[in-house]
Motif scaffolding. Sequence first.
Motif, PDB file in Angstrom:
ATOM      1  N   GLY A  67      21.774  -9.882 -32.321  1.00  0.00           N
ATOM      2  CA  GLY A  67      21.235  -9.911 -33.686  1.00  0.00           C
ATOM      3  C   GLY A  67      20.885 -11.325 -34.112  1.00  0.00           C
ATOM      4  O   GLY A  67      19.836 -11.565 -34.711  1.00  0.00           O
ATOM      5  N   ARG A  68      21.750 -12.276 -33.788  1.00  0.00           N
ATOM      6  CA  ARG A  68      21.458 -13.675 -34.119  1.00  0.00           C
ATOM      7  C   ARG A  68      20.277 -14.193 -33.318  1.00  0.00           C
ATOM      8  O   ARG A  68      19.463 -14.964 -33.823  1.00  0.00           O
ATOM      9  N   ALA A  69      20.169 -13.766 -32.070  1.00  0.00           N
ATOM     10  CA  ALA A  69      19.019 -14.165 -31.256  1.00  0.00           C
ATOM     11  C   ALA A  69      17.727 -13.612 -31.851  1.00  0.00           C
ATOM     12  O   ALA A  69      16.691 -14.292 -31.846  1.00  0.00           O
ATOM     13  N   CYS A  70      17.783 -12.386 -32.389  1.00  0.00           N
ATOM     14  CA  CYS A  70      16.608 -11.812 -33.058  1.00  0.00           C
ATOM     15  C   CYS A  70      16.190 -12.681 -34.238  1.00  0.00           C
ATOM     16  O   CYS A  70      15.007 -13.010 -34.387  1.00  0.00           O
ATOM     17  N   LEU A  71      17.153 -13.042 -35.064  1.00  0.00           N
ATOM     18  CA  LEU A  71      16.837 -13.867 -36.235  1.00  0.00           C
ATOM     19  C   LEU A  71      16.250 -15.209 -35.815  1.00  0.00           C
ATOM     20  O   LEU A  71      15.295 -15.696 -36.429  1.00  0.00           O
ATOM     21  N   ALA A  72      16.798 -15.807 -34.770  1.00  0.00           N
ATOM     22  CA  ALA A  72      16.279 -17.087 -34.287  1.00  0.00           C
ATOM     23  C   ALA A  72      14.866 -16.948 -33.730  1.00  0.00           C
ATOM     24  O   ALA A  72      14.064 -17.878 -33.807  1.00  0.00           O
ATOM     25  N   ALA A  73      14.542 -15.763 -33.195  1.00  0.00           N
ATOM     26  CA  ALA A  73      13.215 -15.516 -32.630  1.00  0.00           C
ATOM     27  C   ALA A  73      12.226 -14.997 -33.663  1.00  0.00           C
ATOM     28  O   ALA A  73      11.071 -14.746 -33.338  1.00  0.00           O
ATOM     29  N   GLY A  74      12.678 -14.798 -34.911  1.00  0.00           N
ATOM     30  CA  GLY A  74      11.775 -14.313 -35.958  1.00  0.00           C
ATOM     31  C   GLY A  74      11.561 -12.824 -35.940  1.00  0.00           C
ATOM     32  O   GLY A  74      10.531 -12.328 -36.399  1.00  0.00           O
ATOM     33  N   VAL A  75      12.520 -12.084 -35.411  1.00  0.00           N
ATOM     34  CA  VAL A  75      12.420 -10.633 -35.274  1.00  0.00           C
ATOM     35  C   VAL A  75      13.531  -9.986 -36.099  1.00  0.00           C
ATOM     36  O   VAL A  75      14.682 -10.406 -36.040  1.00  0.00           O
ATOM     37  N   ALA A  76      13.191  -8.951 -36.851  1.00  0.00           N
ATOM     38  CA  ALA A  76      14.206  -8.227 -37.631  1.00  0.00           C
ATOM     39  C   ALA A  76      15.051  -7.386 -36.686  1.00  0.00           C
ATOM     40  O   ALA A  76      14.513  -6.583 -35.928  1.00  0.00           O
ATOM     41  N   PRO A  77      16.374  -7.571 -36.713  1.00  0.00           N
ATOM     42  CA  PRO A  77      17.215  -6.779 -35.824  1.00  0.00           C
ATOM     43  C   PRO A  77      17.639  -5.456 -36.455  1.00  0.00           C
ATOM     44  O   PRO A  77      17.818  -5.342 -37.662  1.00  0.00           O
ATOM     45  N   GLY A  78      17.771  -4.463 -35.615  1.00  0.00           N
ATOM     46  CA  GLY A  78      18.378  -3.196 -35.987  1.00  0.00           C
ATOM     47  C   GLY A  78      19.370  -2.858 -34.898  1.00  0.00           C
ATOM     48  O   GLY A  78      19.166  -3.233 -33.747  1.00  0.00           O
TER      49      GLY A  78
END
Length: 85
Positions: A67-78
């Motif tokens: 989830g944190r990697a998603c945020l760092a990549a600019g992607v909304a996590p689910g």
Amino acid sequence: MHCRLGQRRRIVKSLASLLREGGPLIGTWNQIAAPEITDIIGAAGFDFAIIDCEHGPFGIAEAERQGRACLAAGVAPGIRVGEGN
């Protein structure tokens, strides 16, 4: 020399917010416990990624890291949780 760190970042809205806006979204499922895959998902321009804890090798700690990697990549996590979790 100027630091360019963070210039490619975008503000990440929650997946729920993106869905409420009603526009077209492009997303994918992630069943691979590697932050490099999340980086690729972000670089490809996806709006969201579902971290599949039901069928993927994710425990709670790895799901949080993804989830944190998603945020760092600019992607909304689910996160799709497994049965009984």
